[in-house]
Design an enzyme around this catalytic site. Sequence first.
Site, short mmCIF file in Angstrom:
data_model
loop_
_atom_site.label_atom_id
_atom_site.label_comp_id
_atom_site.label_asym_id
_atom_site.label_seq_id
_atom_site.Cartn_x
_atom_site.Cartn_y
_atom_site.Cartn_z
N LYS A 110 51.47 -36.24 66.35
CA LYS A 110 50.98 -35.85 67.67
C LYS A 110 49.74 -36.70 67.89
O LYS A 110 48.72 -36.53 67.20
CB LYS A 110 50.65 -34.37 67.73
CG LYS A 110 50.19 -33.95 69.11
CD LYS A 110 50.11 -32.44 69.24
CE LYS A 110 49.94 -32.01 70.69
NZ LYS A 110 48.77 -32.60 71.35
N TYR A 217 56.98 -41.35 72.70
CA TYR A 217 57.43 -40.19 71.94
C TYR A 217 58.67 -39.53 72.52
O TYR A 217 59.13 -38.52 72.01
CB TYR A 217 56.31 -39.17 71.73
CG TYR A 217 55.65 -38.64 72.99
CD1 TYR A 217 56.37 -37.88 73.91
CD2 TYR A 217 54.31 -38.89 73.25
CE1 TYR A 217 55.77 -37.39 75.06
CE2 TYR A 217 53.70 -38.40 74.40
CZ TYR A 217 54.44 -37.65 75.30
OH TYR A 217 53.85 -37.18 76.43
N LYS A 304 49.56 -28.24 64.60
CA LYS A 304 48.23 -28.86 64.64
C LYS A 304 47.64 -29.00 63.23
O LYS A 304 47.91 -28.20 62.36
CB LYS A 304 47.28 -28.01 65.50
CG LYS A 304 47.74 -27.87 66.95
CD LYS A 304 47.70 -29.17 67.71
CE LYS A 304 46.33 -29.47 68.28
NZ LYS A 304 45.99 -28.77 69.49
N CYS A 414 13.16 -52.56 66.68
CA CYS A 414 12.31 -53.37 65.82
C CYS A 414 12.30 -54.77 66.41
O CYS A 414 13.35 -55.35 66.67
CB CYS A 414 12.87 -53.40 64.39
SG CYS A 414 12.01 -54.60 63.36
N CYS A 419 13.05 -59.08 60.08
CA CYS A 419 13.25 -57.78 59.42
C CYS A 419 14.53 -57.85 58.57
O CYS A 419 15.58 -58.27 59.06
CB CYS A 419 13.37 -56.69 60.49
SG CYS A 419 13.87 -55.10 59.83
S1 IVH Z 1 56.43 -34.30 73.24
C1 IVH Z 1 58.92 -32.18 75.54
N1 IVH Z 1 55.46 -35.75 71.27
O1 IVH Z 1 50.77 -33.77 73.54
C2 IVH Z 1 57.50 -32.06 75.19
N2 IVH Z 1 53.95 -34.99 72.95
O2 IVH Z 1 50.33 -30.93 73.88
C3 IVH Z 1 56.67 -33.16 75.68
N3 IVH Z 1 51.65 -35.75 72.63
O3 IVH Z 1 51.41 -33.79 76.98
C4 IVH Z 1 55.67 -33.66 74.72
N4 IVH Z 1 52.01 -36.91 70.80
O4 IVH Z 1 50.74 -36.02 75.92
C5 IVH Z 1 55.17 -35.08 72.41
N5 IVH Z 1 54.76 -37.08 69.51
C6 IVH Z 1 54.49 -36.40 70.63
C7 IVH Z 1 53.18 -36.37 71.17
C8 IVH Z 1 52.95 -35.64 72.34
C9 IVH Z 1 51.11 -36.54 71.69
C10 IVH Z 1 50.90 -35.14 73.76
C11 IVH Z 1 51.59 -35.28 75.09
C12 IVH Z 1 51.75 -33.88 75.63
C13 IVH Z 1 50.78 -33.11 74.79
C14 IVH Z 1 51.24 -31.67 74.63
#
Ligand code: IVH
Length: 650
Positions: A110, A217, A304, A414, A419
Site C-alpha cells: 500500500k 495497483y 496497515k 556560519c 569552517c
Molecule cells: S486498491 C478497489 N491498492 O490507498 C480499491 N489502493 O486507502 C481501490 N493505495 O485510494 C484501491 N496503494 O490511493 C489499492 N496497492 C494499492 C494501493 C492503494 C495505495 C491507495 C489508493 C486508495 C487508498 C485507499
Amino acid sequence: MTHENYLQAVEKLNLYAYHYYVLDDPLTTDEAYDALYHEAVAYEEQNPDKIAPDSPTQRVGDRVSEGFEKAAHLSRMWSLEDIFDASGLEKWLTKTYKLDSNITFYCEPKYDGASLNLIYEEGKLSKGITRGDGSIGELITQNVKTIRSIPLTIPHKETIEIRGEVVLYKEEFERINQERLQNGEALFANPRNAAAGSLRQLDSSITASRKLVFLPYGVGENTLTERLLSEKMEKIYSWGFKQPPLRATCQGFSEIEAIYEQMQTERESYAMMLDGMVVKVNEIAAQIDMGYTVKVPRFSVAYKFPAVEKITRIKDILLQVGRSGAVTPVALVEPTDIEGVIVERATLHNFDEIDRKDIRIGDNVIILRSGDVIPKIIKVLTHERTGSEKPYARPELCPVCGSELLDEGALLKCQNLRCDARVVNSIIYFASKPCLNIDGLGDKIVEALYNAHLVRSVIDLFGLSKEQLLTLEGFKEKKAQNLLDAIEHAKGCDYYRFINSLGIEHIGEVASKTLADRFGFGFIDATKEELMACEGVGEEMAESVLEFVRVNRQTILELQNAVAPKEPQKRAEAHDNPFKGRTVVLTGTMSESRDAIKELLESLGAKVSGSVSKKTDYLIYGEDAGSKYDKASALGVACIEEKEMREMLK
Ligand code: IVH
C-alpha cells in the site's frame, strides 16, 4: 532524417527511458540520450504534423493552466477498509470466505502517495484524473504526461482505466524539503502531501522538476479477459508500467501473514514509502460477485503497518553545520524502539520551528518515524512539564569553528568559509549523486580524508595517490584502487554536473542544466541580464551566481581544468531575422509543443522568457491565450499569432 529513422529514434528513446525510469537500470549515458533527443526534436521542428504521440517531446512541462477542469472517472474509484493486526486479518478472511470459500489472494504494497486514474483510449493516454470524490476528479493530463514512468502509449487499443499511486521516492522527498528549507518555504509534512501538491501544480514545469513516480495497483473500466487479478497486473507491467518491490499470490492466513512480515522488514530498503500491504481477492469473478459496501470493496483490505509514533524525551539539542553554513538543530532523544528501529535523533528543521512548537530540553514529545524519512517531533506534551525543562537559547557562535553566526531568522549561518563542517560537507556534496557522482566517496571516507589532511578542498581529490589512501584505516589495495578509479571516472562529466557540484546558493540541478545549455563554459562571464533571461532564473538566483563567480573565479577555472567536463554544444550564430536578439514570450496552445517553438526561436537568436515585462519585444500566442496576453496588451507589447510569426520568417 527520414520519417522511418525518426520513428526508430523515438522507439530507442522510449526504450532508454523505460530502462531508466521504470526498471531503474539505465542502458546508456545522459549524453547519448540527449543527442538522440535533439535529433528527434530537429525532425519534429521540420515536420510538426508528423510528431509521434509517444515521442518524449510530448512530455515537456511547458504549460501553465489557469485552473483545473473537473472530469468524471469511467468507473468509481473506491477506498479501502483498514485492518491493523492478525486478528483483524482473521476476521476479514472469515467474512470473505463466507461469501466465497474458493478464493486465493493477491498481496502488494500500500503506497503512501496520491491516487491517480489514467484513461487510455485507442492505445493513447487521453486523460489523467485525480481521485477527487471517487466519481469526479480534476483533469491534470498535462502534469501527468511529465511523469516518466507513465507510458504515453500502450499496445492495448480498447479503452482502459489504469489506477495507481503517484509517489515521491524518500530521497527526492528529502531533496525537495531541503530545497524548500533553503528558500524559506514551508516544508511538506510527508511524501503524500508532497506528491499531491506536486501533481496539482498549475505550472507543469514545476511538476516536471519533481521526480514523481507512478505505481499501478489496478484497473477501472476495462475489457481485459484474464481470470486473475495477478494476471491482469502482469499484463499491465508488460506495457511498460513499474512493478511493485514485492508482490505475491497467497492461499490463506499464514501465507498472507508471511508476506506481510517480509514486506515490513524489507520496506526500509524500498525507495518509496509504504503504509501497509493491500490484500485483494485474486479471482476476478469472485470480486464481481462480492461487490462493494457503500464505501469500500468487499474483496480487498488494507493491512496497515503498526503506528510509528512513540513518546520519548528530549535529552539535548545538537547543532549540525551544512555546506552552506546553515546550522540545523537536531533533537537528541531517549533511544526509542519504533518498529524495530532504534530512534535516537529527530530533526527540528530550523530555529523558528523550535520557537513555534516551544520545544524545551527535557520535554516529553511524540515522535513520528513516518515510514522511513528522518523522524520528527509532531507534538510537545506540555501538560507533562515539571518545570525543570530548559528553554533553548539560540546559539551565537558556530558549534564547529566558533565564529560568529549570522542570524537570518529561521536560519542561522556560519560565515566562515574555512569552517571544518562547511568544507567537509561541501566535499561530500561535490561527490554526491546529482553532482560528480563519485562512487565510494561517502561521509565517513570524506571525513577520514579531511582529518588526515589528504583532502582539504575538492581540488585535492584529483591529486590523491594510492600510497596516501593506503595510510587510511580500512584501506587496502582494492578499495584504494576503486576510489581512484571512481574519481578518474568522474572526469569528463556533463557540464551541468560540474556547475551543480559548485554548490552555488539557489542553483540546483535544474538551474545548472539551464545554465550549462545556455552558456556552456561561458557561464562564468554571463551578465545579470543574460542570466535572468533564462527560463526559471530570477533575480536572487542571478545575483547568487554573479557573487559566487566574483569570489571564486580562479577556483572554478582550476577545478574545471581538473574535472575536464564536457562542454555542451553551443549554437551557431543565427543569421539575420526579425527575432534575433529580441526577447519573446510564448503563450497559449500552439501547433507544436512550446518547447519545440522555444528551440526554434532560440536557434534564431531570440531570448525566450517565461514572463511578460516591459522588456518583452514580442508576445507570440496560440489558442486560449490567457493572462500573459492581457498583460502584454496592457504594456503595449507587440502581440502576434503563431501564424504571423511563421510568416515573418519566410
Ligand atoms: S486498491 C478497489 N491498492 O490507498 C480499491 N489502493 O486507502 C481501490 N493505495 O485510494 C484501491 N496503494 O490511493 C489499492 N496497492 C494499492 C494501493 C492503494 C495505495 C491507495 C489508493 C486508495 C487508498 C485507499
